[in-house]
Design an enzyme around this catalytic site. Structure first.
Site: not given
Length: 276
Positions: A145, A221, A254
Site C-alpha cells: 500500500s 481490494d 487489502h
C-alpha cells in the site's frame, strides 16, 4: 542499538531494535529477522515498507515471511512507517502524520523537522544494517500500500541500489489519488510539479534502469478504484517500455491475508535476483 525483542523463529531470530535516527531526529524501532544461515555468512537483505497505520510489528507478526526468508537465506528488515515520539508532528486521521510517513522527505513545516522517511529507508537504515549485521550489501525492497509506493519510488530513484523490487497493492500514482494528495500537500507543499519526484508513474518515464516491477493487486481490494489504480502504472510502464508484471488476484482484499498468501512468491522472486 538496544534490542527490545529476541524470539526464535524458523531456526533464526526475529529481533526488534531501537536506536537514535539522525534522519528522523529521534528514536525509532526496526525489526530484523536473521535466518539460520546468518550465523555463518553474510546474507542479502530484503527491506519491507509497511502501509498506513502500521509499525514494524504488522509485517513480522502477520505476513509469515520468516519461513520463506529462512528457506532462501535472506535477512528481512522492517522499519516503522513514520517518526514517533515527543515533538513529532501529527494530525487527525489515519492518513497523515504518525503512521503515515509516505516515504518522502518532507519540505514543509512542521513536518520537515522529523518526516524524512526516504532518507532514512534508502540511506541511513541500510548503512546501519550493513555495519551492524551480517549483511552482504545486496539489497531488495518490497512493501504494501503506502509502503508499496515507497518501495517502487526507492527503486526507481536509485538505479543500481536494489537488485529487485516488488509491491502489494501499491499507491502507484499518489499525485492523482486522495491519500497522496492529502499527504503531499502537507509534506511537500502546493507545487504539484514537485510531487512528481515521488510518484512511480512519473518516475518510470525517465527511469535510467529498467528494473522489472512485480506488483500483486487484489481485485476485491476496497481501495482499488479510489486510491490504488494499478491501471495507471500499467499504462505508464507500457508507454515507457518499462518491464512490469502486474498480477490481479481475484477475491483478495487489502489485508494481510492477501500478503500472507503470496509473500512466499515475492521472497522467491527477490532471492533469485539477489543470487545473481
Amino acid at each position: 542499538m538496544q534490542r527490545l525483542e529476541h524470539r526464535a523463529c524458523f531456526g533464526g531470530w526475529q529481533d526488534v531494535y531501537r536506536f537514535e535516527s539522525a534522519a528522523l531526529r529521534g528514536a525509532t524501532n526496526v525489526a530484523v529477522y536473521l535466518p539460520p544461515q546468518a550465523a555463518s555468512r553474510k546474507l542479502p537483505v530484503l527491506y519491507w515498507l509497511s502501509g498506513l497505520t502500521c509499525s514494524e510489528q504488522n509485517f513480522i507478526t502477520k505476513a509469515g515471511a520468516q519461513r520463506y526468508a529462512a528457506e532462501h537465506g535472506l535477512i528481512l528488515v522492517a522499519p516503522d512507517t513514520s517518526p514517533r515520539g515527543e515533538g513529532v508532528a501529527d494530525a487527525d486521521g489515519y492518513d497523515l502524520g504518525v503512521g503515515a510517513g509516505f516515504y518522502v522527505d518532507a519540505t514543509q513545516a512542521p513536518w520537515a523537522a522529523h518526516y524524512r522517511m526516504y532518507e532514512y529507508v534508502t540511506r541511513e537504515l541500510p548503512a546501519l544494517i550493513e555495519a551492524e549485521f551480517p549483511a552482504s550489501g545486496a539489497r531488495a525492497v518490497s512493501g504494501h500500500s503506502m509502503g508499496g509506493h515507497g518501495a517502487l519510488v526507492a527503486a526507481l530513484k536509485n538505479p543500481g541500489r536494489y537488485r529487485s523490487v516488488s509491491a502489494f497493492a501499491p499507491v502507484v500514482a499518489p499525485t492523482r489519488v486522495p491519500w497522496g494528495e492529502k499527504a503531499f500537500s502537507a509534506y511537500l507543499g502546493d507545487d504539484r510539479e514537485a510531487w512528481k519526484a515521488w510518484d512511480a508513474c512519473e518516475l518510470v518515464k525517465t527511469a535510467r534502469e529498467r528494473l522489472p516491477l512485480l506488483v500483486d493487486q487484489g481485485e476485491a481490494d476496497e481501495f482499488l478504484d479510489t486510491q490504488l489504480r494499478p491501471e495507471l502504472l500499467r499504462e505508464a510502464c507500457a508507454e515507457a517500455e518499462h518491464p512490469l508484471r502486474l498480477r490481479l488476484r481475484p477475491g483478495y482484499d487489502h489485508s494481510y491475508y492477501f500478503i500472507a498468501s503470496f509473500i512466499g512468491e515475492h521472497i522467491a522472486h527477490h532471492a533469485a535476483a539477489l543470487r545473481d
